[in-house]
Scaffold this motif. Structure first.
Motif, mmCIF file in Angstrom:
data_model
loop_
_atom_site.group_PDB
_atom_site.id
_atom_site.type_symbol
_atom_site.label_atom_id
_atom_site.label_comp_id
_atom_site.label_asym_id
_atom_site.label_seq_id
_atom_site.Cartn_x
_atom_site.Cartn_y
_atom_site.Cartn_z
ATOM 1 N N ILE A 57 0.827 -1.212 0.000
ATOM 2 C CA ILE A 57 0.000 0.000 0.000
ATOM 3 C C ILE A 57 0.858 1.257 0.000
ATOM 4 N N THR A 58 1.937 1.250 0.792
ATOM 5 C CA THR A 58 2.702 2.466 1.082
ATOM 6 C C THR A 58 3.973 2.640 0.259
ATOM 7 N N ASP A 59 4.413 1.575 -0.400
ATOM 8 C CA ASP A 59 5.687 1.568 -1.131
ATOM 9 C C ASP A 59 6.904 1.598 -0.217
ATOM 10 N N ILE A 60 6.740 1.296 1.050
ATOM 11 C CA ILE A 60 7.871 1.211 1.974
ATOM 12 C C ILE A 60 8.180 -0.271 2.207
ATOM 13 N N PRO A 61 9.426 -0.706 2.073
ATOM 14 C CA PRO A 61 9.743 -2.132 2.233
ATOM 15 C C PRO A 61 9.322 -2.677 3.586
ATOM 16 N N ALA A 62 8.866 -3.927 3.596
ATOM 17 C CA ALA A 62 8.406 -4.565 4.831
ATOM 18 C C ALA A 62 9.495 -4.585 5.882
ATOM 19 N N ASP A 63 10.741 -4.826 5.470
ATOM 20 C CA ASP A 63 11.841 -4.856 6.438
ATOM 21 C C ASP A 63 12.035 -3.500 7.102
ATOM 22 N N ALA A 64 11.831 -2.411 6.347
ATOM 23 C CA ALA A 64 11.964 -1.072 6.920
ATOM 24 C C ALA A 64 10.867 -0.815 7.948
ATOM 25 N N ILE A 65 9.669 -1.309 7.681
ATOM 26 C CA ILE A 65 8.562 -1.146 8.631
ATOM 27 C C ILE A 65 8.896 -1.865 9.931
ATOM 28 N N ARG A 66 9.400 -3.086 9.830
ATOM 29 C CA ARG A 66 9.770 -3.845 11.029
ATOM 30 C C ARG A 66 10.910 -3.142 11.788
ATOM 31 N N THR A 67 11.886 -2.638 11.038
ATOM 32 C CA THR A 67 13.024 -1.971 11.683
ATOM 33 C C THR A 67 12.565 -0.769 12.490
ATOM 34 N N VAL A 68 11.716 0.084 11.904
ATOM 35 C CA VAL A 68 11.247 1.279 12.614
ATOM 36 C C VAL A 68 10.450 0.887 13.851
ATOM 37 N N ALA A 69 9.547 -0.081 13.731
ATOM 38 C CA ALA A 69 8.739 -0.494 14.879
ATOM 39 C C ALA A 69 9.623 -1.033 16.005
ATOM 40 N N ARG A 70 10.613 -1.831 15.661
ATOM 41 C CA ARG A 70 11.486 -2.419 16.679
ATOM 42 C C ARG A 70 12.363 -1.361 17.338
ATOM 43 N N GLU A 71 12.902 -0.457 16.539
ATOM 44 C CA GLU A 71 13.726 0.610 17.117
ATOM 45 C C GLU A 71 12.883 1.517 18.015
ATOM 46 N N TYR A 72 11.684 1.791 17.582
ATOM 47 C CA TYR A 72 10.757 2.618 18.365
ATOM 48 C C TYR A 72 10.496 1.976 19.721
ATOM 49 N N ALA A 73 10.201 0.689 19.729
ATOM 50 C CA ALA A 73 9.952 -0.018 20.988
ATOM 51 C C ALA A 73 11.211 -0.077 21.844
ATOM 52 N N PHE A 74 12.359 -0.259 21.203
ATOM 53 C CA PHE A 74 13.622 -0.365 21.950
ATOM 54 C C PHE A 74 13.924 0.925 22.712
ATOM 55 N N HIS A 75 13.677 2.069 22.091
ATOM 56 C CA HIS A 75 14.018 3.345 22.719
ATOM 57 C C HIS A 75 12.904 3.860 23.639
ATOM 58 N N ALA A 76 11.739 3.256 23.580
ATOM 59 C CA ALA A 76 10.629 3.696 24.436
ATOM 60 C C ALA A 76 10.978 3.438 25.902
ATOM 61 N N PRO A 77 10.415 4.235 26.818
ATOM 62 C CA PRO A 77 9.380 5.256 26.585
ATOM 63 C C PRO A 77 9.912 6.616 26.128
ATOM 64 N N ALA A 78 11.240 6.751 25.973
ATOM 65 C CA ALA A 78 11.794 8.027 25.496
ATOM 66 C C ALA A 78 11.711 8.086 23.975
ATOM 67 N N ALA A 79 10.526 7.866 23.454
ATOM 68 C CA ALA A 79 10.287 7.836 22.014
ATOM 69 C C ALA A 79 8.853 8.287 21.763
ATOM 70 N N PHE A 80 8.610 8.865 20.590
ATOM 71 C CA PHE A 80 7.245 9.299 20.280
ATOM 72 C C PHE A 80 7.040 9.376 18.785
ATOM 73 N N VAL A 81 5.752 9.402 18.400
ATOM 74 C CA VAL A 81 5.328 9.769 17.051
ATOM 75 C C VAL A 81 4.680 11.140 17.166
ATOM 76 N N HIS A 82 5.183 12.112 16.421
ATOM 77 C CA HIS A 82 4.714 13.496 16.565
ATOM 78 C C HIS A 82 3.413 13.701 15.799
#
Length: 720
Positions: free
Chosen positions: A292-317
C-alpha cells in the motif's frame, strides 16, 4: 454587492497617500513583546532608535524564543515599514457605474460598519452575521460581536491545522492538544514524524528542542513523499506514498503487538480497547502495508522495533497542518495510539501534558451569547468548548454562498488565498454577502471585496490581550505592547472594537483604555502592567512533567484511561479504531499536489514583506518535479510552466520548475502563499503560482468538520 470592483480587486483605487509617522523620540530603547508572524507568538525584543524600529531579536526572557527567532520573526520590520500598508479607512462607492474606494474618516467608517451589522442582526437575526479571523488581536472583535449575539466565529487554521489534532487528543487522552504540542523532544531518543516540516514551517521552540535532541543523540525517522529539511536530519527517510499514512501506522501497530514488544504493563493498566485494536490491525502485516505504502516490509519492522527499543523516550509526533485527506481525526488518533502502545505518556522523552500559567480572568459584567456553542449535527465531534471556533470556517463560506450569512467580519484572513474551500468558492462567498468589513494591515485580495476597509496597525504598534492561552513546560503569560506609535491613520484593534460598540450605545463593554484592562487582569495575580512591560513576560518555574511509578493517570475520558478504541466514536457511527481507506489516485499524466512553507514565509502574512522576500529562496515559489516525470513531460530545471488541475483550472501565473530526485514520481510540491492577484501588493503581485487557485476538490472530515485538500492533482502546460 457590486460585481465590477469585486471581479477586479487589483484595480481598486485609493490605497495611496503615504505620510510616514515618526514618534519624535530620540535615543535608543528595547521593547519586549510577542511576534505575530505565526501562531507560535514567540517573545521578541524590538530595538528602537530615534522612534523607529531598526531590528528585532529573540527575547531572552520568553521561554518560547529563548533568545532566538526564525527569519519571519526578525523580519517584522518589513511589515511595519511596508510602503503598501493600508493608511486610512476606505468606503466603497459607485459613481457613473464604476466602483472605487474613497478615503473616509474613522468616525464615518465605523459608523457604517456599526449600522450595517446592527441592521443585519435586527432584520435577519444574529445568525446572519459571521466572523472569520486569524491573529491574536481578534479577542476584542469577538467580544464586540458577542454584544449583539453573534456566535458564528471561525478561524480557518482550525479546520486546516490544529483542529484534528486537538479533537483526536480529546477522544484519546481526554484533554486537547496545545501549541506547542506536548512532546518532550529535547529528552527523546527516538522521534517519528509523518510529513511534519519542522525547519521549513519553523515553529521556533520545536526546532530548538529537536536540535537539542539531535545533539543529545536522538534518532529521527521521517515518513514523507518529499525529502524535506527535517528528512535531511533523519536516520531513516521513508518516501511513503501520499495518502497511506494510516496504513503505515496500522503496520507499525501490527509489529508492536504481534512481536509483543509493546508496553504490556502500561497498556493493561492505563488503556481500554486493546482487543478491538488488535482485531483491526491483525491483517495489516508489513508485507500488506508495504504494497500500500511503497515502503519495504523490512523497513517497517526496523522502525517499529527501534521505536519499541528506545521507548518510553520515544514518540510519534502529531504535527501541524494536519488535515490532508478528510480523515485527519482518525489519522491523529492512530498517532496517539502508537504513542500509548509504548507507554510514553508523561515520561521523559515521550508525550507530556504541559501546564498553563494560572491567570485569573476578571468576572464578566454579563454573559456574552457569542460563547454559547451552537450544536451542529453534521459534525458530532466538533469542539463544544472553544469560543474562538463555534463553527467550521468552510461552513461560513458555504452559508455565505447560500445566503444564510448576510454579513461578514473578516479579521486578518485573506480569504481568496486561504485553503478553506479554494479561491473560487471564497470569491463567490464574498460576492454573495450583503455587507463585508475587512480589518487588515495590508491591501490583500480580500480587501478588494470589502464594503469598508479598516486599517489596523501592526503588532509592533499596539497592545493585544494577555497571552496565556497555551500551555508549556515553563508556564508563562506574555504581553504584546507597542514599540512605536501607529503609523498613518491605522488604529489598534481594541480601539476599533470599542468605537463600534460605542456607536451601538453599548458603553462600558471595554475598559476606558486597553492599558487599564490589562492592568486589572494582572492585578488579580499580584502583578501589574508596569511590571510585565519590563520583560514582556511573567514566567513560572518549570513544572514536573513526568508521572511517578504507579501513579494513576486520572484522564477525563469516559473510561478514565487512554482510549485505544473509542466508544464515543463508535456510538457516533464512526470507527472505534482508525482504519485505512484508499483515497483517489491521480489521473494519467497528473500528480498529487502537495504543499508546505518556506522558513521566511507565513503564507499571506509575510508574502509582501520586502525584508524577507528579497532573500533569493523567497522571491517566488517553485514546483518540485521528480526528474523522471520532468523527462516524461520534456520540462527542464528552471523552466516556467503553468499548472492545470484535474478540473481544468489553470494557474493564473506561471511557476518555476525544480527538477529533483527529492520527491516521489507520483507527486509534486509547491509552497503556498504565492501568486497574489492584488496589484496593491506591489512586492507579492504575480510572483509565482497560487496553490489555492488549484484547489477545487475538498474532503470534509465527517467526524469533526476539518477540510482536506490534497486530493487535487496537476499536470504541466509549457509556457511556449
Amino acid at each position: 454587492m457590486q460585481d465590477q470592483a469585486h471581479s477586479q480587486p487589483g484595480a481598486v483605487q485609493a490605497f495611496s497617500g503615504r505620510n510616514s509617522a515618526v514618534s519624535g523620540e530620540s535615543g535608543e530603547k528595547v521593547v519586549y513583546s510577542i511576534c505575530e508572524h505565526c501562531f507560535w507568538r514567540c517573545g521578541i525584543a524590538a530595538h528602537v532608535r530615534d522612534g523607529k524600529v531598526y531590528k528585532i531579536t529573540g527575547s531572552e526572557h520568553h521561554p518560547l524564543s529563548q533568545g532566538k527567532l526564525c527569519p519571519r520573526g526578525t523580519g517584522g520590520i518589513g511589515q511595519l515599514y511596508d510602503p503598501d500598508r493600508l493608511a486610512h479607512p476606505l468606503i466603497r462607492e459607485t459613481r457613473g457605474g464604476k466602483q472605487y474606494y474613497r478615503k473616509a474618516t474613522w468616525d464615518e467608517a465605523v459608523g457604517v460598519v456599526a449600522e450595517k451589522l446592527y441592521k443585519t442582526s435586527q432584520t435577519y437575526g444574529p445568525g446572519s452575521i459571521a466572523m472569520l479571523h486569524h491573529g491574536y488581536g481578534v479577542s476584542f472583535f469577538k467580544k464586540m460581536l458577542s454584544e449583539i449575539g453573534v456566535n458564528k466565529i471561525a478561524k480557518p487554521s482550525y479546520d486546516l491545522c490544529c483542529g484534528p489534532a486537538r479533537q483526536a487528543a480529546v477522544l484519546t487522552y481526554g484533554y486537547p492538544s496545545d501549541t506547542p504540542e506536548g512532546f518532550d523532544m529535547m529528552n527523546s531518543k527516538y522521534m517519528i514524524f509523518f510529513g511534519t516540516h519542522f525547519g521549513e514551517n519553523m515553529h521556533n521552540t520545536a526546532v530548538q528542542e529537536i536540535s537539542e535532541g539531535i545533539r543529545r543523540g536522538a534518532k529521527i525517522v521521517v515518513f514523507d513523499p518529499r525529502f524535506s529539511t527535517l528528512a535531511g536530519k533523519a536516520d531513516h527517510w521513508l518516501p511513503i506514498k501520499p495518502a497511506t499514512d494510516i496504513a503505515m501506522m496500522q503496520g507499525l501497530m501490527h509489529v508492536l503487538i504481534s512481536e509483543e514488544i509493546y508496553d504490556k504493563a502500561f497498556v493493561e493498566a492505563h488503556t481500554v480497547g486493546f482487543g478491538e485494536l488488535w482485531e483491526s490491525v491483525r491483517e495489516m502485516t508489513p508485507e500488506k502495508v508495504s504494497a500500500i505504502t511503497d515502503i519495504p516490509a523490512d523497513a517497517i519492522r526496523t522502525v517499529a522495533r527501534e521505536y519499541a527499543f528506545h521507548a518510553p523516550a520515544a514518540f510519534v509526533h502529531s504535527g501541524r497542518r494536519t488535515n490532508w485527506y478528510g480523515d485527519a481525526l482518525q489519522r491523529l488518533r492512530a498517532i496517539h495510539i502508537l504513542n500509548a502502545l509504548v507507554g510514553n505518556f508523561k515520561m521523559p522523552g515521550g508525550v507530556v501534558a504541559f501546564e498553563k500559567f494560572p491567570l485569573v480572568q476578571p468576572p464578566a459584567a454579563h454573559e456574552h451569547p457569542a460563547y454559547e456553542k451552537e450544536v451542529y449535527s453534521k459534525y458530532p465531534f466538533f469542539p463544544n468548548d472553544e469560543p474562538s471556533n463555534t463553527i467550521a470556517s468552510h461552513e461560513i463560506v458555504q452559508q455565505a454562498i447560500s445566503g444564510e450569512v448576510k454579513a461578514l467580519v473578516i479579521y486578518g484572513v485573506n480569504l481568496p488565498e486561504t485553503m478553506t474551500l479554494g479561491r473560487k468558492a471564497a470569491i463567490e462567498a464574498l460576492e454573495k454577502v450583503d455587507f463585508m468589513v475587512a480589518i487588515d494591515v495590508l491591501p490583500a485580495e480580500v480587501t478588494g471585496y470589502a464594503d469598508v476597509v479598516l486599517p489596523e496597525c501592526t503588532y509592533l504598534e499596539r497592545y493585544d490581550d494577555l497571552d496565556n492561552g497555551r500551555a508549556f513546560r515553563t508556564p508563562f503569560v506574555a504581553l504584546r505592547q507597542p514599540a512605536v506609535p501607529p503609523m498613518y491613520e491605522s488604529k489598534p484593534g481594541n480601539q476599533i472594537a470599542k468605537m463600534i460598540t460605542d456607536k451601538w450605545g453599548l458603553h462600558g463593554v471595554f475598559a476606558p483604555t486597553v492599558e487599564a484592562g490589562l492592568n486589572k487582569k494582572l492585578g488579580l495575580i499580584g502583578s501589574s502592567l508596569e511590571e510585565i512591560k519590563k520583560k514582556g513576560v511573567l514566567v513560572m518555574p518549570a513544572t514536573d512533567l513526568y508521572r511517578k511509578p504507579g501513579e494513576a493517570l486520572n484522564l477525563k475520558t469516559p473510561s478514565g484511561k487512554i482510549e485505544l478504541a473509542s466508544e464515543q466514536l463508535k456510538t457516533g457511527g464512526f470507527d472505534a479504531v482508525p482504519t485505512y481507506t484508499a483515497h483517489p489516485e491521480p489521473p494519467a499524466g497528473f500528480y498529487r499536489m502537495l504543499t508546505g512553507r518556506k522558513p521566511m514565509l507565513t503564507f499571506g502574512r509575510t508574502a509582501n514583506n520586502r525584508f524577507l522576500g528579497d532573500l533569493a529562496t523567497a522571491k517566488e515559489n517553485e514546483v518540485w518535479v521528480n526528474e523522471q516525470i520532468a523527462g516524461k513531460h520534456n520540462i527542464t530545471n528552471g523552466e516556467y510552466v503553468h499548472l492545470k488541475n484535474q478540473d481544468g483550472v489553470i494557474s493564473q501565473f506561471p511557476v518555476k520548475v525544480k527538477v529533483t530526485q527529492r520527491i516521489r514520481p507520483d507527486a509534486v510540491y509547491m509552497v503556498h502563499g504565492f501568486g497574489h492577484t492584488s496589484a496593491k501588493l506591489t512586492w507579492a503581485y504575480k510572483r509565482g503560482a497560487s496553490h489555492n487557485q488549484l484547489i477545487t476538490r475538498t474532503e470534509i472530515d465527517p467526524a469533526m468538520g476539518a477540510v482536506g485538500f490534497q486530493n487535487n492533482f496537476v499536470t504541466f502546460i509549457k509556457e511556449a
